[in-house]
Design a protein around this motif. Sequence first.
Motif, PDB file in Angstrom:
ATOM      1  N   ASP A 174       0.867  -1.179   0.000  1.00  0.00           N
ATOM      2  CA  ASP A 174       0.000   0.000   0.000  1.00  0.00           C
ATOM      3  C   ASP A 174       0.903   1.228   0.000  1.00  0.00           C
ATOM      4  N   PRO A 175       1.006   1.957  -1.098  1.00  0.00           N
ATOM      5  CA  PRO A 175       1.960   3.065  -1.151  1.00  0.00           C
ATOM      6  C   PRO A 175       1.686   4.149  -0.119  1.00  0.00           C
ATOM      7  N   ALA A 197       3.378   2.716   3.074  1.00  0.00           N
ATOM      8  CA  ALA A 197       4.618   1.958   2.948  1.00  0.00           C
ATOM      9  C   ALA A 197       5.799   2.728   3.526  1.00  0.00           C
ATOM     10  N   TYR A 219      10.359   0.081  -1.786  1.00  0.00           N
ATOM     11  CA  TYR A 219      10.415   1.127  -2.806  1.00  0.00           C
ATOM     12  C   TYR A 219      10.539   0.556  -4.213  1.00  0.00           C
ATOM     13  N   LEU A 236       7.146  -0.528  -5.372  1.00  0.00           N
ATOM     14  CA  LEU A 236       6.230   0.599  -5.584  1.00  0.00           C
ATOM     15  C   LEU A 236       6.514   1.308  -6.898  1.00  0.00           C
ATOM     16  N   TYR A 245       3.363   1.139  -9.704  1.00  0.00           N
ATOM     17  CA  TYR A 245       2.461   2.288  -9.665  1.00  0.00           C
ATOM     18  C   TYR A 245       3.009   3.477 -10.453  1.00  0.00           C
ATOM     19  N   ARG A 264       2.472   8.012 -10.215  1.00  0.00           N
ATOM     20  CA  ARG A 264       1.920   9.160  -9.505  1.00  0.00           C
ATOM     21  C   ARG A 264       1.132  10.030 -10.485  1.00  0.00           C
ATOM     22  N   SER A 311      -0.733   7.284   6.991  1.00  0.00           N
ATOM     23  CA  SER A 311       0.241   7.625   5.961  1.00  0.00           C
ATOM     24  C   SER A 311       1.185   8.723   6.443  1.00  0.00           C
ATOM     25  N   TYR A 353       6.576   9.269  -2.667  1.00  0.00           N
ATOM     26  CA  TYR A 353       6.258   7.874  -3.001  1.00  0.00           C
ATOM     27  C   TYR A 353       5.003   7.364  -2.299  1.00  0.00           C
ATOM     28  N   ASN A 354       4.531   8.048  -1.278  1.00  0.00           N
ATOM     29  CA  ASN A 354       3.263   7.667  -0.659  1.00  0.00           C
ATOM     30  C   ASN A 354       2.064   8.029  -1.535  1.00  0.00           C
ATOM     31  N   TYR A 356       1.530   7.337  -4.864  1.00  0.00           N
ATOM     32  CA  TYR A 356       1.222   6.520  -6.042  1.00  0.00           C
ATOM     33  C   TYR A 356      -0.282   6.264  -6.095  1.00  0.00           C
TER      34      TYR A 356
END
Length: 527
Positions: free
Chosen positions: A70-71, A74, A78, A81, A85, A87, A149, A190-191, A193
């Motif tokens: 789950d980005p 996470a 990395y 991800l 995915y 962004r 998150s 990166y969270n 995505y």
Amino acid sequence: MPDIHHPGRRSVLAAAAAGSASLGASWLLTGCTGASAAPALPKGAKQGTPDRGGTLRIARPPASEAETLDPASALSAYEYLGALYNRLVRVGANGDLTPDLAESWEPDAEARTWTFRIRKGVTFHDGHRLTSADAAYTLRHILDKETASPQAAVLAPLVDPKKLRTPDAHTLVVPLKTPNAEFPSLLTHYNCYVIPDGSARGIGRTGIGTGPFALESFAPAGPGRITAFEDHWAGRPVLDAIDFYSVADMSARSNALLAGQVDLLSQTNLDFATARVVAASDRATIARVENAQWYVLPMLTTEKPFTDVRVRQAMKLAYDPEHVVKVALQGAGTPGWDNPVPPSDPAHLATHPEHDPEQARHLLKKAGHEDLTVDLYTSSYDPVFTPMALAYQDSARRAGIRVRVKTAAADSYYTQIWMKKPLMATYWYTGRPVDQLFTQVFRSGSSYNETAWSDKGFDALLDRARQETDDTRRRELYGEAQTFVVEKGGAMTPMFADRLVGISRKVRGYAEHGFEFDYLGIGLKGA
């Protein structure tokens, strides 16, 4: 912290790397099998066109058994991800924002409402077509408190999830609570995505995204496999598949590379001696990623003597960053001069105070801390930590500061030492846009503010910069913010280090930036 990978007590050593034990770590570190005659380290990855197909084998450090795909939540994975995915917006190699799943974006006159045009013809791995509803759902998922998150602390002050609008299938409208001219840059983390609408419950296991690879298997803290996604919107990747192996020890990862059992060492900054051995081998070489990591000696500003800004200033003036780069990195990096914004960032402010041990002595005397003695914690978690600490110790001695370097266990370093001891060593990856960097690491109250520094003037300066729509003036304000951090903050930033990445001589198309490399173009020659 989001760049740090917290090893669990139980690690899975991949079968492909198990045989590497025959090559002892002492051989790697001493370089007594030809390292002394090794050529200078390569400046970049080997060029050339890879062959179509093949499987890339990646060794990475172990994560905790709670590792997730789950980005939004996470803290590792990395490599998965970036392959699974996309962004809405990403950071290009030149540091500027560039389109990803959003073809374009524009603010209103006050930068208070942002409109994103979502790319058409994009398909998730399960066949679902990307729409603005997926983008809106992703933001709501990040902001949901149950998601926990790390990016929520950055976005929540700006975005009310209830006010997101999707007027059509390819338009996302994001009204902000306060104007923010840098808002799109905050979506490059990166969270952020993009995940399918309604997928939160299972996304941590399924990894369904729009990226160039689709998930075949995944074991938290263990091995996994991803395969080429034929219907990727930007074209099929060169590789057929990537296999991931979780290998606990850096020496074991390096040995597996030298033995030809893996092709790439991710999340691993090789020490200089090991890098020389790898570069001299027949099977492997080094890809140098310039200024890829920034190393920090955080002073906890809630603990004495670092509650006193004069002591913090003295600690910074006492040491020579150029000396630290020379000793700790053997020149493979750039002096930081306590500014966390990397030289490659368009907002970087080049001016800085000079090394001045006599002024450091003067400040310590005024603060009542003559003959200051401090403990500096380090560990083998990263090969640069201890050389950096020892170089600082040596340099600060000229200002009369006695530094006692203490080595802590690697497996508990980020649970027992980081943000708990008054002075320690750590690192972050570069690649964050400047507002993201300051908001996440230096703003009051951020969960990743590792120095616990709180300054209302600095926070207000960030707010003014965000609201400034004139690009030149906004850059000036971020320059003032850098001066604020250097002069008053608790973070010493001795250097930006080139990451020395071990790769097989068969690898072609390796180009890394931020948290990921080019998954579309990377491949193997003669696979």
